[in-house]
Motif scaffolding. Structure first.
Motif, mmCIF file in Angstrom:
data_model
loop_
_atom_site.group_PDB
_atom_site.id
_atom_site.type_symbol
_atom_site.label_atom_id
_atom_site.label_comp_id
_atom_site.label_asym_id
_atom_site.label_seq_id
_atom_site.Cartn_x
_atom_site.Cartn_y
_atom_site.Cartn_z
ATOM 1 N N GLY A 9 42.612 67.706 -56.875
ATOM 2 C CA GLY A 9 42.861 69.118 -57.113
ATOM 3 C C GLY A 9 41.638 69.892 -57.533
ATOM 4 N N ASP A 10 40.634 69.243 -58.081
ATOM 5 C CA ASP A 10 39.472 69.994 -58.546
ATOM 6 C C ASP A 10 38.202 69.622 -57.790
ATOM 7 N N GLY A 11 38.332 68.998 -56.630
ATOM 8 C CA GLY A 11 37.158 68.719 -55.822
ATOM 9 C C GLY A 11 36.421 67.458 -56.183
ATOM 10 N N GLY A 12 36.948 66.668 -57.106
ATOM 11 C CA GLY A 12 36.321 65.400 -57.444
ATOM 12 C C GLY A 12 34.965 65.576 -58.084
ATOM 13 N N VAL A 13 34.009 64.743 -57.667
ATOM 14 C CA VAL A 13 32.663 64.732 -58.225
ATOM 15 C C VAL A 13 31.668 65.006 -57.113
ATOM 16 N N VAL A 14 30.720 65.880 -57.385
ATOM 17 C CA VAL A 14 29.589 66.090 -56.479
ATOM 18 C C VAL A 14 28.340 65.539 -57.142
ATOM 19 N N ARG A 32 34.750 53.316 -59.785
ATOM 20 C CA ARG A 32 35.721 53.629 -60.838
ATOM 21 C C ARG A 32 36.931 54.374 -60.285
ATOM 22 N N GLY A 33 36.973 54.530 -58.971
ATOM 23 C CA GLY A 33 38.130 55.147 -58.343
ATOM 24 C C GLY A 33 38.036 56.647 -58.184
ATOM 25 N N LEU A 34 36.865 57.250 -58.458
ATOM 26 C CA LEU A 34 36.727 58.695 -58.328
ATOM 27 C C LEU A 34 36.423 59.087 -56.885
ATOM 28 N N LEU A 154 33.335 52.697 -49.966
ATOM 29 C CA LEU A 154 34.160 52.973 -51.141
ATOM 30 C C LEU A 154 34.904 54.303 -51.023
ATOM 31 N N GLY A 155 34.766 54.973 -49.886
ATOM 32 C CA GLY A 155 35.467 56.229 -49.661
ATOM 33 C C GLY A 155 34.652 57.467 -49.935
ATOM 34 N N GLY A 156 33.369 57.294 -50.253
ATOM 35 C CA GLY A 156 32.518 58.436 -50.550
ATOM 36 C C GLY A 156 32.085 59.181 -49.304
ATOM 37 N N SER A 157 31.624 60.408 -49.520
ATOM 38 C CA SER A 157 31.182 61.273 -48.423
ATOM 39 C C SER A 157 29.734 61.689 -48.667
ATOM 40 N N PHE A 158 28.874 61.450 -47.662
ATOM 41 C CA PHE A 158 27.459 61.824 -47.740
ATOM 42 C C PHE A 158 27.258 63.065 -46.880
#
Length: 329
Positions: A9-14, A32-34, A154-158
């Motif tokens: 809901g808040d855009g996660g972490v950049v 950590r699942g973020l 891990l599901g991250g976006s570059f």
């Protein structure tokens, strides 16, 4: 989830910055699942990290009280990654730190297996003292590609994205948590006048059969002598010139680097030159900054920059600390 969690809901972490510090931090957060996005101005192979000679060793970095733990945490991770060097780019390689004494190092040195003082007759070149060690040597283009792949697994976006202005307002508009791993660019983005460039110049040559690394400070504040055998090349260095931001290799400096290295291994003098590299280390008066600020609107900004010439050495340790600040422990 605590304040640093950063859900959908808040855009996660950049994470701002796609070099070794930014990618390792992003990995620790994703583990950590973020939900994490990396914003990088450059491709990973075009960052300052890609230029690094990349031998693990605490070099030109503060604060001294924290560096030992950060370095050892990274050392343990690199020792694990060295089990698959073709994939991770990390190998354990023997070599010598000349002009260095064991008693002059911090307590961290006691935790480095096999680190030992050499008798004078075993120290290469004109040096009277030196240490022998088998340490992680990282092929940075391979390692950076692995870091990005691991992060994306891990599901991250570059994302290739240029951040401008001050205060990270762009990132804060899209994420509740922003992690500043911008390296030298943090000088303008924070802004932080304590950041200054330390210019490093390298020469890449065909390897004439050198299979160990070597370093020496040489006494001059802005010159070092080192060579690192990497797959397909031998990296020669180097310089540490403060406040020099020139991106262009200097021919006279390159010739001097080759000559210094050839004093230790004469065969280097005849090695064919493959290329030249210049990188600007993000040094900071007062040392690495890992701390939090509140963003406008109540979001969280975590700084992780100012690693100077030791970003590879402390990357995983600093990433772990930054992740703790994001997640509250």
């Amino acid at each position: 989830m605590n304040r640093g969690g950063g859900g959908a809901g808040d855009g996660g972490v950049v994470v701002v910055g796609g070099g070794v510090v930014g990618l390792t931090t992003a990995i620790r957060l994703a583990e950590r699942g973020l939900r994490v996005r990396v914003w990088s101005r450059d491709a990973v192979t075009e960052t300052t990290s890609a230029v690094a000679g990349a031998l693990w060793w605490p070099y030109r970095i503060e604060p001294e009280a924290e560096v030992g733990a950060w370095s050892l945490a990274s050392l343990r991770r690199y020792e694990e990654l060295a089990a698959d060097p073709a994939t991770t780019g990390v190998r354990l390689v023997a070599g010598v730190h000349a002009d260095t004494v064991l008693d002059g190092l911090g307590d961290w040195a006691k935790e480095v297996e096999g680190l030992r003082q050499l008798p004078p007759e075993e120290v290469p070149g004109p040096y009277a003292v030196g240490l022998a060690a088998r340490l992680p040597l990282v092929d940075m283009p391979v390692h950076l590609a692995w870091l990005r792949a691991r992060f994306e697994e891990l599901g991250g976006s570059f994302e290739r994205r240029v951040v401008t202005g001050t205060g990270f307002a762009e990132a804060a508009a899209e994420a509740r948590v922003v992690v500043d791993c911008a390296g030298l660019a943090a000088r303008e983005l924070v802004p932080d006048a304590r950041l200054r460039p330390v210019r490093g110049q390298l020469v890449l040559v065909e390897n004439p059969g050198v299979d160990t690394w070597f370093t020496a400070a040489d006494g001059a504040a802005d010159e070092t002598t080192y060579f690192f055998p990497q797959p397909g090349r031998l990296i020669l260095g180097g310089t540490a010139r403060e406040d020099d931001e020139s991106p262009e290799p200097d021919p006279a400096t390159a010739a001097a680097i080759v000559a210094r290295c050839a004093r230790i291994r004469p065969e280097i003098a005849e090695a064919r030159i493959l290329g030249h590299r210049v990188g600007l280390r993000p040094a900071r008066t007062g040392g690495v900054r890992i701390e939090t600020e509140e963003l406008p609107g109540g979001g969280l900004l975590v700084h992780n920059y100012g690693h100077g010439g030791a970003g590879v050495t402390v990357a995983w340790g600093c990433a772990g600390r930054a992740a703790e600040l994001v997640c509250g422990g």
